[in-house]
Design an enzyme around this catalytic site. Structure first.
Site, mmCIF file in Angstrom:
data_model
loop_
_atom_site.group_PDB
_atom_site.id
_atom_site.type_symbol
_atom_site.label_atom_id
_atom_site.label_comp_id
_atom_site.label_asym_id
_atom_site.label_seq_id
_atom_site.Cartn_x
_atom_site.Cartn_y
_atom_site.Cartn_z
ATOM 1 N N GLU A 155 0.861 -1.194 0.000
ATOM 2 C CA GLU A 155 0.000 0.000 0.000
ATOM 3 C C GLU A 155 0.886 1.229 0.000
ATOM 4 O O GLU A 155 1.734 1.371 0.887
ATOM 5 C CB GLU A 155 -0.887 0.017 1.251
ATOM 6 C CG GLU A 155 -1.906 -1.097 1.331
ATOM 7 C CD GLU A 155 -2.962 -1.021 0.243
ATOM 8 O OE1 GLU A 155 -3.160 0.075 -0.325
ATOM 9 O OE2 GLU A 155 -3.572 -2.061 -0.045
ATOM 10 N N CYS B 112 -2.317 8.807 3.889
ATOM 11 C CA CYS B 112 -2.215 8.509 2.456
ATOM 12 C C CYS B 112 -3.533 8.850 1.766
ATOM 13 O O CYS B 112 -3.574 9.109 0.575
ATOM 14 C CB CYS B 112 -1.810 7.067 2.213
ATOM 15 S SG CYS B 112 -2.658 5.919 3.263
#
Ligand code: FAD
Length: 1012
Positions: free
Chosen positions: A764, A798
């Protein structure tokens, strides 16, 4: 006759009289029986819930629509989503209208405007005057409220304060000579009477810090109240959502205690009887009044936010604060009615209701106490029940009408609430005037009805477990195991705030300790000690961590490999139980863990708490998911053969975690690996190593066998790389930057001699997330969503918003409000409950973000940069907004990971989508729009892993929002989703031929049953 029967008889008698007189005036009947636009809308809405939803959504957006085309197209889009005779009829009318849109749009606007005029007294105080005078002429009084949108900045809050003061002066001046023709004058409250919403007087209400909120609101409220005293006017504090209740009650007490006001009786507040804790709140405030011999007004209402409270609590897995059956609310209202009438010495009761039973009960009980109609009053909402108001005046009661003033845009939320109330299934007005329920039925005693049902009124503290179960029951289908998220801390509760404050104190006392690596259950101190510092005060050492040496990496992987043999073969259920024990340990230590986050990574209270909850969720969710996988899956029903697909663990994993969700992501990746039967070596980010150690300690306390999880602290480039390339590492779970992620991806692709498996990388990475603001967006909502998404945790998520795309003229209206809202953010030490924004994580991050700000200043327009309060010496970067940003520029393309927002303009939605998708990343994205067609287009064309519509784009919840992206944002693994565990396993199918020399068990059974 018993006392109860007596009162019931009196209620029926008075109720009958009110109904008779109300019929004479007949207005309320026409509220439902009208043949105009409003009447039709009500009638159709009551018949068809889907139509009701769509029409109310349309009414909500209408004031924001600028052109006639927009009006016609929106109505058509909303109607398209319903398939009822009504919508077909309206569609037909619209098709005609589409040839001449200005005409039909004008008609629609006129009709909705007319509808608003039923409930809104005037666009401003001047235009409201005529209606106020009419009310007085009809023998009633008024209280005036200013309608408003959510306040997002200090200037807006100041403006509201000024408007309330001007309203007082205006009313005092213009109503000087007015008289009410009301029959009673004893104990007459002040004629000038205003109602204030405290949320209008504060730019940001922070649940964790009521003291700062109270100070901010009091600074605006006190001058209004003092002016009211000078004018001899009355001030009421309205009650909004449950989250503001404690604050409002405390504020009222502080206001009433202020010098200059402590002897002023003409202040009041609201009790909402639909709240389970309302009776107790009333008792408490009465005690306060007794101690001070204080007099004030209580307006008793049932409550206007019932749907909202239910949804808001359910989304947070909190106890639902409101009663869930209408008769409970009604019975509680009557109970509080008795309580405040019995305490008339302190309280002037204002019974706000349109329900004839509720009203009659108050009047009847007051009479039994020897009180007269001048000792209390009834209140109603303007336009809601004029005939009942007139009936009560005729009967000699004092009645006050609540009169909102304001333009249609800010007034829309209020209008929609009234429309919903009028068409709600359980509302009194609908029952009486819409559904023709009998008078006997309408006047029944709610308490007796409860008793007949075998219920009694349950209050909040009586049995919290009962209420929890009401909503804690997760929605589940057969195939999906049930799962309930960990409720976030409710910082509106003082006991919760106290726990957090104590945890901060206790954690601070543990600063400066040294922590070892843990290999096979044993501590190991080898390399140099690295300092983990508080980014808000870099001279404060949170802890010292031993950096793992190359030999430690070898030993840790060997320990994990040794443990794999037993752990991978342990029954899946045993592993699930241990992970659930870990969840319990995390829960037990939740405030301490949150406190470590506050100090080590600079999260504010709510962000830190949310991270701990997410960690707990991962444990519970993945344990449940493992149980599902554990059962195996029959691939296909085939006679004579059974094929079962099941899942094997991959082996030894390296867990390489980031600092921005120091517990949740670390825990999520670790427990996903462990519960599926793998063993791991955990490498937390160096900036959040102490939290990594706390997590490791809890793993050990939960009873996981030594060596199943091992912890290595240290630097990513060295320890992390050594782990990734180790031949005995079978998979890597990584969350972090694109640079490191792609490097790991590459390193893991090299196959070494003696390597057992091809390495899998669960990866990720970052995002360059965009949000589109459509021309019809609710701008107040959008501003709040942007602020949360762009500046929450200093933009270091993020999922954070970094590219804002405005369509058409939205830019001009949005950006000034956005700047105001950014200016209202409180930058400070994260340990303080009032802090919205703390520091970025370290010096390197600080320099990186600053360098992007410099680029922005050179190449774009700096529209806003916040100010760092003096005295803060950490890595603080202020919220920064650039406009006129070229979508291809570095600022718009590279990940900044800080509180920097670039704003782009687009002509239309197509261009907005083009800008949004022009990014190497595809993680989160958002849209604020109220056009069903545009929402549909964005759903299908905005290519990101997590798309959010009409809400912030951060804050994914385990199970609800499986999280993760694609392109350079990640490998598409979706943490917290049903497919996640599969990435930590090898699927395997075992097929067995069950046919033995022509004997097939199933077929045989079937045929023997047939022959019976
Ligand atoms: C003058 C005035 C001022 C007001 N000020 C405020 C205020 O400051 N804050 C505020 O919140 N409200 C306020 N209200 C709004 C008021 O709460 C609603 O108008 C009121 O709830 C309608 O109640 P009723 O007795 O007229 O109608 P009824 O039809 O008897 O009651 C409707 C109410 O019952 C409750 N209810 C409905 N269904 C259920 C259910 N299934 N379970 C439990 N309860 C249910 C809800 O509260 C709903 O509003 C005010 C009302 C008036 C008249």
């Amino acid at each position: 006759m018993s006392k109860v029967a007596n009162i019931q008889a009196e209620i029926e008698q008075l109720g009958g009289q009110i109904f008779d007189l109300a019929d004479k005036y007949g207005n309320s009947r026409s509220l439902f029986g009208k043949k105009d636009f409003y009447g039709r809308l009500m009638e159709w809405s009551m018949r068809d819930p889907l139509f009701k939803t769509q029409m109310f959504r349309f009414v909500d957006v209408l004031p924001n629509l600028r052109s006639s085309d927009e009006v016609v197209s929106h109505l058509s889009e909303y109607l398209n989503d319903t398939r009822t005779p009504v919508s077909t009829f309206l569609q037909g009318a619209l098709r005609v209208g589409s040839f001449i849109p200005p005409v039909s749009a004008a008609i629609i606007r006129k009709n909705v405007g007319g509808m608003a005029n039923i409930f809104i007294t005037g666009a401003d105080s001047k235009s409201a005057l005529r209606n106020l005078r009419k009310i007085c002429k009809e023998g009633a009084r008024f209280t005036v409220d200013i309608l408003g949108e959510a306040v997002v900045g200090e200037r807006e809050a100041d403006e509201y304060a000024i408007r309330y003061r001007s309203l007082l002066d205006f009313l005092a001046e213009h109503t000087k000579s007015w008289q009410t023709s009301a029959p009673i004058s004893e104990n007459e409250p002040p004629f000038v009477n205003i109602s204030i919403k405290i949320s209008a007087l504060c730019a940001r209400i922070r649940s964790s810090d009521p003291e700062t909120n109270i100070a901010a609101i009091l600074s605006r409220l006190k001058p209004i109240a003092l002016r009211a005293k000078e004018l001899g006017a009355f001030i009421n504090l309205d009650m909004e959502s449950h989250g503001l209740k404690e604050l409002t009650l405390e504020l009222f007490k502080r206001l009433a205690d202020e010098p200059g006001l402590s002897d002023y009786p003409h202040l009041g507040f609201v009790i909402q009887a639909y709240l389970r804790d309302s009776y107790r709140d009333t008792e408490k405030i009465l005690k306060w009044a007794q101690q001070r011999n204080r007099q004030f007004t209580i307006r008793l209402v049932k409550g206007a936010y019932w749907d909202f409270e239910k949804v808001f609590a359910a989304q947070r897995t909190w106890e639902i604060p409101v009663y869930t059956s209408k008769i409970e609310t009604d019975a509680n209202y009557e109970r509080i009615t008795r309580l405040i009438l019995e305490n008339r010495r302190y309280v002037y009761p204002a019974f706000a209701s349109h329900n004839v039973r509720t009203i009659s009960c108050a009047a009847a009980y007051a009479r039994t106490l020897g009180l007269t109609p001048g000792d209390y009053e009834f209140q109603m909402l303007y336009g809601m029940a004029t005939s009942i108001r007139r009936a009560l005046v005729d009967l000699g009661y004092r009645v006050r009408e609540y009169c909102p003033i304001g333009e249609l845009v800010p007034g829309m939320a209020y209008l929609v609430r009234r429309l919903l109330e009028n068409t709600s299934n359980e509302g009194f007005l609908r029952a009486r005037f819409g559904a023709n329920t009998s008078i006997t039925e309408l006047l029944r005693d709610p308490a007796s009805q409860l008793m007949e049902r075998g219920d009694r009124l349950i209050h909040h503290a009586d049995n919290p477990a009962t209420h929890r179960s009401l909503h804690h029951r997760p929605i589940s289908s057969d195939s999906v195991p049930s799962f309930a998220n960990e409720p976030p801390a409710d910082f509106t509760s003082s006991s919760v705030r106290k726990k957090m404050a104590q945890a901060l104190q206790s954690v601070r006392s543990k600063f400066g300790h040294s922590y070892p690596s843990i290999i096979a259950g044993r501590p190991r101190i080898s390399g140099e000690l690295i300092r983990s510092v508080n980014p808000a005060r870099p001279d404060e050492i949170v802890g010292l961590i031993s950096t793992a040496a190359a030999g430690d990496v070898v030993d840790a992987v060997a320990a994990a490999k040794r443990s794999f043999a037993d752990w991978s073969k342990a029954p899946g259920e045993d592993r699930c139980r241990l992970i659930e024990l870990l969840a319990a340990k995390l829960r037990e230590n939740r405030y301490d863990l949150a406190a470590w986050e506050v100090f080590e990574v600079g999260k504010n209270w709510s962000e830190a708490d949310a991270d701990v909850c997410e960690a707990i969720d991962f444990c519970v969710f993945y344990a449940q998911e493992m149980r599902r996988l554990n059962e195996g899956r029959l691939t296909q029903e085939t006679a004579g053969e059974v094929s079962i697909e099941s899942y094997l663990p991959r082996g030894v994993g390296a867990i390489i975690a980031p600092w921005n969700f120091p517990l949740a992501i670390l825990c999520g990746m670790t427990v996903a690996a462990l519960v599926t039967g793998n063993t791991v070596v955990i490498k937390p980010a160096e900036q959040s190593s102490v939290i990594g150690v706390q997590f490791m300690n809890l793993i050990e306390e939960s009873g996981l066998p030594d060596g199943v999880a091992n912890l290595l602290a240290g630097n990513g480039e060295t320890v992390g790389s050594l782990l990734v390339v180790h031949p005995d590492i079978d998979f890597v779970a990584f969350t972090g930057s694109r640079e490191v992620g792609t490097e790991i991806w590459q390193m893991a692709g090299v196959t070494h001699l003696n390597q057992r498996n091809l390495k899998k990388v669960v990866c990720e990475m970052g995002g360059k997330n965009a949000m589109i603001i459509d021309t019809d967006a609710d701008l107040a909502e959008a501003v709040l969503g942007i602020i949360q998404s762009a500046f929450g945790y200093q933009g270091q998520k993020c999922s954070a918003l970094s590219r804002l795309i405005t369509i058409g003229e939205t830019h001009e209206q949005l950006v000034p409000r956005l700047i105001e809202a950014a200016a209202a953010l409180n930058i400070g030490l994260p340990e303080h409950p009032s802090t919205d924004m703390g520091p970025v994580i370290d010096q390197a991050a600080f320099q990186k973000v600053q360098s992007y700000i410099e680029i922005g200043k050179r190449e774009h327009t700096l529209s806003y940069q916040g100010h760092i309060p003096s005295g803060l010496r950490g890595f603080f970067v202020p919220p920064t907004i650039f406009t006129d940003v070229d979508p291809a520029s570095r600022l718009a393309q590279e990940e900044v990971f800080g509180p920097v927002l670039s704003v782009h303009r687009a002509e239309d939605l197509d261009e907005a989508l083009k800008i949004a998708n022009a990014s190497p990343f595809a993680l989160t994205g958002g849209l604020y729009s109220r056009s069903p067609r545009n929402i549909a287009q964005v759903r299908s064309e905005f290519l990101v892993g997590n798309l959010y519509i009409n809400r912030p784009i951060t804050g994914a919840i385990v199970g609800r929002h499986p999280f993760g992206g694609f392109k350079m944002s990640g490998s598409g693994t979706k943490a917290g989703g049903h497919d996640y565990l599969l990435h930590f396993t090898f699927p395997r199918v075992v097929t067995e031929n069950t046919l033995r020399h022509g004997f097939a068990p199933e077929i045989h059974r079937q045929s023997s049953a047939d022959t019976g």
